[in-house]
Design a protein around this motif. Structure first.
Motif, PDB file in Angstrom:
ATOM      1  N   THR A  87       0.843  -1.196   0.000  1.00  0.00           N
ATOM      2  CA  THR A  87       0.000   0.000   0.000  1.00  0.00           C
ATOM      3  C   THR A  87       0.878   1.245   0.000  1.00  0.00           C
ATOM      4  OG1 THR A  87      -1.638  -1.227   1.276  1.00  0.00           O
ATOM      5  CG2 THR A  87      -1.916   1.160   1.159  1.00  0.00           C
ATOM      6  N   ASN A 123      -2.582   5.680   2.037  1.00  0.00           N
ATOM      7  CA  ASN A 123      -3.743   5.329   2.851  1.00  0.00           C
ATOM      8  C   ASN A 123      -4.620   6.548   3.061  1.00  0.00           C
ATOM      9  OD1 ASN A 123      -3.173   2.467   3.922  1.00  0.00           O
ATOM     10  ND2 ASN A 123      -1.246   3.542   4.287  1.00  0.00           N
ATOM     11  N   THR A 152     -12.856  -2.227  -5.459  1.00  0.00           N
ATOM     12  CA  THR A 152     -12.276  -2.387  -4.126  1.00  0.00           C
ATOM     13  C   THR A 152     -12.127  -3.848  -3.726  1.00  0.00           C
ATOM     14  OG1 THR A 152     -14.466  -2.053  -3.168  1.00  0.00           O
ATOM     15  CG2 THR A 152     -13.003  -0.141  -3.249  1.00  0.00           C
ATOM     16  N   TYR A 208      -8.325  -8.311  -3.915  1.00  0.00           N
ATOM     17  CA  TYR A 208      -7.629  -9.499  -3.431  1.00  0.00           C
ATOM     18  C   TYR A 208      -8.573 -10.687  -3.405  1.00  0.00           C
ATOM     19  CZ  TYR A 208      -3.877  -6.381  -1.964  1.00  0.00           C
ATOM     20  OH  TYR A 208      -2.863  -5.461  -1.938  1.00  0.00           O
ATOM     21  N   TRP A 263      -8.765  -2.185  -0.012  1.00  0.00           N
ATOM     22  CA  TRP A 263      -7.690  -1.799  -0.915  1.00  0.00           C
ATOM     23  C   TRP A 263      -8.229  -1.631  -2.325  1.00  0.00           C
ATOM     24  CZ3 TRP A 263      -7.236  -5.689   2.730  1.00  0.00           C
ATOM     25  CH2 TRP A 263      -6.300  -5.466   3.753  1.00  0.00           C
ATOM     26  N   ARG A 268      -6.701  -0.154  -6.559  1.00  0.00           N
ATOM     27  CA  ARG A 268      -5.514   0.147  -7.366  1.00  0.00           C
ATOM     28  C   ARG A 268      -5.707   1.420  -8.181  1.00  0.00           C
ATOM     29  NH1 ARG A 268      -2.296  -4.338  -7.127  1.00  0.00           N
ATOM     30  NH2 ARG A 268      -3.346  -6.311  -6.732  1.00  0.00           N
ATOM     31  N   VAL A 328      -1.172  -0.066  -5.208  1.00  0.00           N
ATOM     32  CA  VAL A 328      -2.216  -0.334  -4.218  1.00  0.00           C
ATOM     33  C   VAL A 328      -2.400   0.867  -3.289  1.00  0.00           C
ATOM     34  CG1 VAL A 328      -2.908  -1.853  -2.313  1.00  0.00           C
ATOM     35  CG2 VAL A 328      -1.704  -2.808  -4.297  1.00  0.00           C
ATOM     36  N   ALA A 336      -5.432   2.406  -0.149  1.00  0.00           N
ATOM     37  CA  ALA A 336      -6.415   1.876   0.787  1.00  0.00           C
ATOM     38  C   ALA A 336      -7.243   2.984   1.430  1.00  0.00           C
ATOM     39  CB  ALA A 336      -5.714   1.081   1.890  1.00  0.00           C
TER      40      ALA A 336
END
Length: 129
Positions: free
Chosen positions: A65, A68, A88, A91, A115, A117, A123, A125
């Motif tokens: 990340t 943030n 979002t 993953y 998270w 992109r 990445v 968040a």
């Protein structure tokens, strides 16, 4: 007097397409984006901090990340990001215990976090904070 100082330290990361990054960070995320004298982008965060974004021909997305965004309500932030076309649920394996929205619930052991992109694959968040 020392030559090394931390007074004006800043962070930076690479992208493969500066124009796409400018659109994403400026229009999609709503950050202030400036172009500096060298032609690089600078994200101006509400705190006043600047983050350098530079184009790199052999860019490889960060596997961690890079930025943030603390939010009051992670569910509302994820819904808003999704409405803006931001995925979002990035993953799957391992999914870090994320739900169908891509939110990992801290359940008292950390913040709720999701998270996503940028167009270069880096990445980012949003986290309850």
């Amino acid at each position: 007097m020392t030559a090394f100082t931390t007074a004006h330290a800043f962070s930076g990361f690479s992208v493969d397409d500066a124009a796409a990054a400018k659109t994403f960070y400026g229009e999609t995320l709503g950050l202030e984006v400036e172009e500096n004298a060298m032609g690089f982008l600078e994200l101006v965060l509400p705190s006043g901090a600047h983050v350098l974004v530079y184009s790199k021909p052999n860019h490889e997305p960060a596997g961690f990340t890079i930025l943030n965004f603390p939010v009051d309500d992670v569910d509302a932030a994820v819904a808003e990001l999704n409405d803006r076309g931001v995925v979002t649920k990035i993953y799957t394996e391992p999914d870090f215990g994320t739900d169908e929205k891509g939110i990992a619930r801290g359940n008292g052991h950390g913040p709720d976090i999701a998270w996503f992109r940028d167009p270069a694959g880096n990445v980012l968040a949003v986290l309850q904070g």
